[in-house]
Design a protein around this motif. Sequence first.
Motif, PDB file in Angstrom:
ATOM      1  N   GLY A 142       0.694  -1.274  -0.058  1.00  0.00           N
ATOM      2  CA  GLY A 142       0.095   0.014  -0.003  1.00  0.00           C
ATOM      3  C   GLY A 142       0.734   1.355   0.073  1.00  0.00           C
ATOM      4  N   THR A 143       0.142   2.248   0.049  1.00  0.00           N
ATOM      5  CA  THR A 143       0.906   3.506   0.041  1.00  0.00           C
ATOM      6  C   THR A 143       1.572   3.980   1.163  1.00  0.00           C
ATOM      7  OG1 THR A 143      -0.805   4.573  -1.748  1.00  0.00           O
ATOM      8  CG2 THR A 143       0.491   6.341  -0.164  1.00  0.00           C
ATOM      9  N   THR A 144       2.737   4.412   1.420  1.00  0.00           N
ATOM     10  CA  THR A 144       3.556   4.850   2.301  1.00  0.00           C
ATOM     11  C   THR A 144       4.129   6.355   2.149  1.00  0.00           C
ATOM     12  OG1 THR A 144       5.739   3.961   1.795  1.00  0.00           O
ATOM     13  CG2 THR A 144       4.247   2.659   2.897  1.00  0.00           C
ATOM     14  N   VAL A 145       3.996   7.039   3.450  1.00  0.00           N
ATOM     15  CA  VAL A 145       4.504   8.532   3.028  1.00  0.00           C
ATOM     16  C   VAL A 145       5.572   8.791   4.051  1.00  0.00           C
ATOM     17  CG1 VAL A 145       3.646  10.749   3.151  1.00  0.00           C
ATOM     18  CG2 VAL A 145       2.180   8.951   2.569  1.00  0.00           C
ATOM     19  N   ALA A 146       6.558   9.182   3.797  1.00  0.00           N
ATOM     20  CA  ALA A 146       7.904   9.356   4.722  1.00  0.00           C
ATOM     21  C   ALA A 146       7.493  10.997   4.822  1.00  0.00           C
ATOM     22  CB  ALA A 146       8.976   9.391   3.956  1.00  0.00           C
ATOM     23  N   VAL A 147       7.345  11.328   6.118  1.00  0.00           N
ATOM     24  CA  VAL A 147       6.983  12.852   6.685  1.00  0.00           C
ATOM     25  C   VAL A 147       8.170  13.155   7.400  1.00  0.00           C
ATOM     26  CG1 VAL A 147       5.451  14.190   7.854  1.00  0.00           C
ATOM     27  CG2 VAL A 147       4.535  12.254   6.745  1.00  0.00           C
ATOM     28  N   GLN A 148       8.646  14.379   6.829  1.00  0.00           N
ATOM     29  CA  GLN A 148      10.063  14.752   7.360  1.00  0.00           C
ATOM     30  C   GLN A 148      10.170  16.348   7.678  1.00  0.00           C
ATOM     31  OE1 GLN A 148      12.174  12.420   4.116  1.00  0.00           O
ATOM     32  NE2 GLN A 148      13.551  12.280   5.608  1.00  0.00           N
ATOM     33  N   LEU A 149      10.107  16.764   8.834  1.00  0.00           N
ATOM     34  CA  LEU A 149      10.416  18.049   9.220  1.00  0.00           C
ATOM     35  C   LEU A 149      11.600  18.471   9.544  1.00  0.00           C
ATOM     36  CD1 LEU A 149       7.523  17.212   9.679  1.00  0.00           C
ATOM     37  CD2 LEU A 149       7.345  18.856  11.630  1.00  0.00           C
ATOM     38  N   ARG A 150      12.059  19.573   9.066  1.00  0.00           N
ATOM     39  CA  ARG A 150      13.315  19.972   9.170  1.00  0.00           C
ATOM     40  C   ARG A 150      13.209  21.657   9.187  1.00  0.00           C
ATOM     41  NH1 ARG A 150      14.035  16.326   4.660  1.00  0.00           N
ATOM     42  NH2 ARG A 150      15.539  14.518   5.469  1.00  0.00           N
ATOM     43  N   SER A 151      14.152  22.098  10.237  1.00  0.00           N
ATOM     44  CA  SER A 151      14.219  23.683  10.797  1.00  0.00           C
ATOM     45  C   SER A 151      15.508  23.808  10.481  1.00  0.00           C
ATOM     46  CB  SER A 151      13.747  23.746  12.103  1.00  0.00           C
ATOM     47  OG  SER A 151      13.268  25.140  12.296  1.00  0.00           O
ATOM     48  N   TYR A 152      15.742  25.323  10.015  1.00  0.00           N
ATOM     49  CA  TYR A 152      16.818  25.799   9.574  1.00  0.00           C
ATOM     50  C   TYR A 152      17.263  27.137  10.250  1.00  0.00           C
ATOM     51  CZ  TYR A 152      16.405  22.407   5.801  1.00  0.00           C
ATOM     52  OH  TYR A 152      16.336  21.104   5.044  1.00  0.00           O
ATOM     53  N   ASN A 153      18.583  27.470  10.195  1.00  0.00           N
ATOM     54  CA  ASN A 153      18.923  28.752  11.140  1.00  0.00           C
ATOM     55  C   ASN A 153      18.906  29.587   9.729  1.00  0.00           C
ATOM     56  OD1 ASN A 153      19.290  28.686  13.658  1.00  0.00           O
ATOM     57  ND2 ASN A 153      21.153  27.369  13.315  1.00  0.00           N
ATOM     58  N   GLY A 154      18.739  31.135  10.228  1.00  0.00           N
ATOM     59  CA  GLY A 154      18.989  32.060   9.208  1.00  0.00           C
ATOM     60  C   GLY A 154      17.814  31.970   7.955  1.00  0.00           C
ATOM     61  N   GLY A 155      18.332  31.895   6.631  1.00  0.00           N
ATOM     62  CA  GLY A 155      17.538  31.766   5.570  1.00  0.00           C
ATOM     63  C   GLY A 155      17.755  30.498   4.956  1.00  0.00           C
ATOM     64  N   GLY A 156      18.012  29.504   5.579  1.00  0.00           N
ATOM     65  CA  GLY A 156      18.269  28.211   5.170  1.00  0.00           C
ATOM     66  C   GLY A 156      17.144  27.515   4.539  1.00  0.00           C
ATOM     67  N   ALA A 157      16.034  27.686   5.025  1.00  0.00           N
ATOM     68  CA  ALA A 157      14.757  27.013   4.562  1.00  0.00           C
ATOM     69  C   ALA A 157      14.583  27.528   3.200  1.00  0.00           C
ATOM     70  CB  ALA A 157      13.672  27.136   5.564  1.00  0.00           C
ATOM     71  N   VAL A 158      14.531  28.870   3.021  1.00  0.00           N
ATOM     72  CA  VAL A 158      14.318  29.719   1.843  1.00  0.00           C
ATOM     73  C   VAL A 158      15.238  29.062   0.731  1.00  0.00           C
ATOM     74  CG1 VAL A 158      14.401  31.810   0.667  1.00  0.00           C
ATOM     75  CG2 VAL A 158      13.427  31.862   2.887  1.00  0.00           C
ATOM     76  N   GLY A 159      16.666  28.775   1.146  1.00  0.00           N
ATOM     77  CA  GLY A 159      17.571  28.530   0.105  1.00  0.00           C
ATOM     78  C   GLY A 159      17.254  27.052  -0.262  1.00  0.00           C
ATOM     79  N   VAL A 160      16.885  26.156   0.640  1.00  0.00           N
ATOM     80  CA  VAL A 160      16.654  24.749   0.362  1.00  0.00           C
ATOM     81  C   VAL A 160      15.366  24.738  -0.696  1.00  0.00           C
ATOM     82  CG1 VAL A 160      15.318  22.665   1.122  1.00  0.00           C
ATOM     83  CG2 VAL A 160      17.052  23.690   2.405  1.00  0.00           C
TER      84      VAL A 160
END
Length: 287
Positions: A165-183
């Motif tokens: 069946g369907t499986t979902v990998a759910v991953q939360l990541r938090s970054y300093n500065g503007g890292g998330a925007v860069g990702v």
Amino acid sequence: MFGAGNQGRSGGRRARLRRAATLALVGAVLTGAAACGGDGATDGDKGGKDARTDGKAPASTPADGAEDAAESAASAGSGEPGTPGTSGGSGALSQRDLTALAFTDGEKIGKYTAGEFSLGEPQGEDYTADPATCQPLVSLAKGATAFDPSSEVHRNVDVAEEMVGTTVAVQLRSYNGGGAVGVMKALGAAGKACAGGFVENRAVAKGQYLKVEPVKAPDHGDEAQAYRFTILDVKGTLKLYEYLTVVRSGATTLSFRADILDTKDIGKVPEEVITAQWKKFEAASTR
């Protein structure tokens, strides 16, 4: 990819054993869903090369798009530490705070159940892309982009009773500065540059992505991207499908990677999984 969500969770071992028994019966057809190997030269052979007609991987380097991503991250990096809801980035959430925003082990989401991965982080540092520009499509683990997460939480979501069946990998990541925007910038650049396919390398296997297509992204957070991957099985005859959705809210990204151990196209990441995780994240982060 290829069953990344099937690395096991602490509460579903019996279901995994049942699933393994079923896969043994259909292994000849679905070998590529668990781990793609082979070094064939063409699209119709063993999927070891890029899917373009000339058989060559798109020319690029790890630095492609990195400069723009870094500039975007720098411009977005102002803000108060620990504020997840700001549009630019600011400080990363602590491991404890990020864990509190994620699904808990055994949490029910409709017919799905969330759990912790028993074999470590899925899509980890041993998953790499050729060309390297495509790396964000394979994994957002440390080293995937110029921006490493300061904290991260990984959850597996599936229907424990379903053997295939369907499986979902759910991953939360938090970054300093503007890292998330860069990702997100790097992810978008990869989606465009790698539309014609690329190769995923693992320690003992290779996987062939034939096509990367943008699909409708959810209206959550500050920005979101979603992709559909068409993947070739090891015999070079069957096409498999996988979906990736990434949502950014301030300094944090929420990633959802869905697949199935079958040739069936599931159509998208299950909406109920994305919505439930987003609501939990949003409610807790705005208190």
